[in-house]
Scaffold this motif. Structure first.
Motif, short mmCIF file in Angstrom:
data_model
loop_
_atom_site.label_atom_id
_atom_site.label_comp_id
_atom_site.label_asym_id
_atom_site.label_seq_id
_atom_site.Cartn_x
_atom_site.Cartn_y
_atom_site.Cartn_z
N SER A 235 17.88 -6.57 -49.76
CA SER A 235 18.04 -5.54 -48.74
C SER A 235 16.59 -4.95 -48.59
O SER A 235 16.38 -4.38 -47.32
CB SER A 235 18.89 -4.14 -49.24
OG SER A 235 20.30 -4.75 -49.51
N ALA A 236 15.55 -5.22 -49.52
CA ALA A 236 14.35 -4.57 -49.34
C ALA A 236 13.53 -5.50 -48.44
O ALA A 236 12.38 -4.96 -47.86
CB ALA A 236 13.64 -4.51 -50.67
N VAL A 237 13.98 -6.57 -48.31
CA VAL A 237 13.24 -7.78 -47.34
C VAL A 237 13.19 -7.26 -45.95
O VAL A 237 14.17 -7.11 -45.23
CB VAL A 237 13.99 -9.17 -47.50
CG1 VAL A 237 13.06 -10.00 -46.80
CG2 VAL A 237 13.43 -9.61 -49.03
N PRO A 238 12.02 -7.05 -45.27
CA PRO A 238 11.83 -6.30 -43.96
C PRO A 238 12.75 -7.23 -43.12
O PRO A 238 13.51 -6.82 -41.99
CB PRO A 238 10.73 -6.15 -43.56
CG PRO A 238 9.93 -5.97 -44.87
CD PRO A 238 10.71 -6.90 -45.81
N GLU A 239 12.75 -8.70 -43.29
CA GLU A 239 13.43 -9.60 -42.26
C GLU A 239 14.71 -9.47 -42.09
O GLU A 239 15.36 -9.64 -41.08
CB GLU A 239 13.02 -11.11 -42.41
CG GLU A 239 11.43 -11.49 -42.07
CD GLU A 239 10.37 -10.89 -43.24
OE1 GLU A 239 9.23 -11.17 -42.99
OE2 GLU A 239 10.95 -10.27 -44.21
N VAL A 240 15.51 -9.08 -43.52
CA VAL A 240 16.74 -8.83 -43.56
C VAL A 240 17.37 -7.68 -42.91
O VAL A 240 18.34 -7.82 -42.01
CB VAL A 240 17.14 -8.69 -45.26
CG1 VAL A 240 18.64 -8.47 -45.45
CG2 VAL A 240 17.02 -10.23 -45.81
N ARG A 241 16.30 -6.50 -43.08
CA ARG A 241 16.83 -5.39 -42.55
C ARG A 241 16.61 -5.46 -40.90
O ARG A 241 17.36 -4.86 -40.21
CB ARG A 241 15.92 -4.21 -42.93
CG ARG A 241 16.14 -4.20 -44.46
CD ARG A 241 15.55 -2.63 -44.89
NE ARG A 241 16.57 -1.75 -44.50
CZ ARG A 241 17.58 -1.38 -45.42
NH1 ARG A 241 17.87 -2.04 -46.48
NH2 ARG A 241 18.64 -0.55 -45.12
N ALA A 242 15.67 -6.08 -40.35
CA ALA A 242 15.44 -6.32 -39.03
C ALA A 242 16.68 -6.99 -38.40
O ALA A 242 17.40 -6.71 -37.39
CB ALA A 242 14.32 -7.00 -38.67
N LEU A 243 17.06 -8.39 -38.97
CA LEU A 243 18.48 -8.93 -38.48
C LEU A 243 19.64 -8.28 -38.53
O LEU A 243 20.13 -8.12 -37.45
CB LEU A 243 18.46 -10.08 -39.43
CG LEU A 243 19.59 -11.11 -39.24
CD1 LEU A 243 19.25 -11.87 -37.91
CD2 LEU A 243 19.95 -11.77 -40.38
N LEU A 244 19.75 -7.65 -39.36
CA LEU A 244 21.10 -6.69 -39.52
C LEU A 244 20.75 -5.49 -38.83
O LEU A 244 22.15 -5.15 -38.25
CB LEU A 244 21.48 -6.40 -41.08
CG LEU A 244 21.89 -7.75 -41.96
CD1 LEU A 244 22.44 -7.26 -43.17
CD2 LEU A 244 22.80 -8.42 -41.44
#
Length: 224
Positions: A102-111
């Motif tokens: 959850s801390a990975v920026p790319e994951v947060r941006a996608l979701l």
């Protein structure tokens, strides 16, 4: 009732999911569990053998899985590549891995994009209650109602242990560790959003908390 967004934030075990589903059901709104979306990505990463503690490795594959979230508060669903993962995402393995993913920026941006798409669709049909850790601060900062739920750490641990089993002391330690990670991450940390109403759920029953949030929504509606 006009279309609106109700943002419900708070740490694990504070009662977000039960409260949000209850509010959505009572008001006839859609419901979105954003935490389940992060868990779904984590489940997929683990199944694919990705090192969840390597942000670059997670970021490199984050666009591969297809996440679908159902928004019925009486029967919310979560699927990855059309596979129902509602049970799988609650495993101990996912619990231990969801914070670093959850801390990975790319994951947060996608979701974030996916969450906003779901919110937009729901607003066209009546509104939605969205729960998570950054809803009022990042995902839907213009939400008509923002709520931040908290609870005493022991109460949170008792609730979570009752749901998933396990030792209460160990569960409490795990929850507090998750709090530190979620509050300290650089991207979209867990915070109480500006304008949010803080409700400490420790002394209340679920129905009482749901009623408090419904009253907040009805008050906003009355002023509109």
């Amino acid at each position: 009732m006009r279309s609106l967004v109700v943002a419900v934030d708070g740490p694990s075990g504070s009662g977000k999911s039960s409260t949000s589903r209850g509010v959505a059901a009572r008001l006839g709104l859609a419901y979105l569990d954003t935490g389940a979306m992060f868990r779904a990505i984590t489940w997929w990463m683990l199944r694919q053998g990705v090192d969840v503690h390597d942000p670059a490795a997670v970021a490199a594959r984050v666009h591969e899985p297809v996440i679908r979230s159902g928004t019925d508060p009486l029967g919310p669903t979560i699927a990855v590549d059309d596979v129902d993962v509602a049970v799988g995402i609650r495993s101990d393995e996912v619990n231990a891995a969801v914070s670093p993913v959850s801390a990975v920026p790319e994951v947060r941006a996608l979701l974030l994009d996916l969450q906003r798409e779901i919110i937009a669709r729901s607003l066209a049909t009546g509104g939605i209650v969205v729960e998570g850790r950054d809803i009022g601060s990042v995902v839907a900062p213009d939400a008509a109602v923002k709520v931040y739920l908290s609870a005493d750490p022991q109460a949170r641990a008792l609730r979570r242990a009752a749901e998933a089993g396990g030792d209460v002391t160990a569960t409490q330690e795990s929850l507090l560790a998750r709090d530190r990670i979620d509050s300290g991450r650089a991207t979209a940390p867990l915070v109480m959003a500006d304008g949010a109403v803080h409700i400490d759920t420790t002394p209340y029953t679920l129905d009482e908390v749901v009623s408090q949030v419904v009253a907040l929504v009805e008050a906003v509606e009355a002023e509109a």
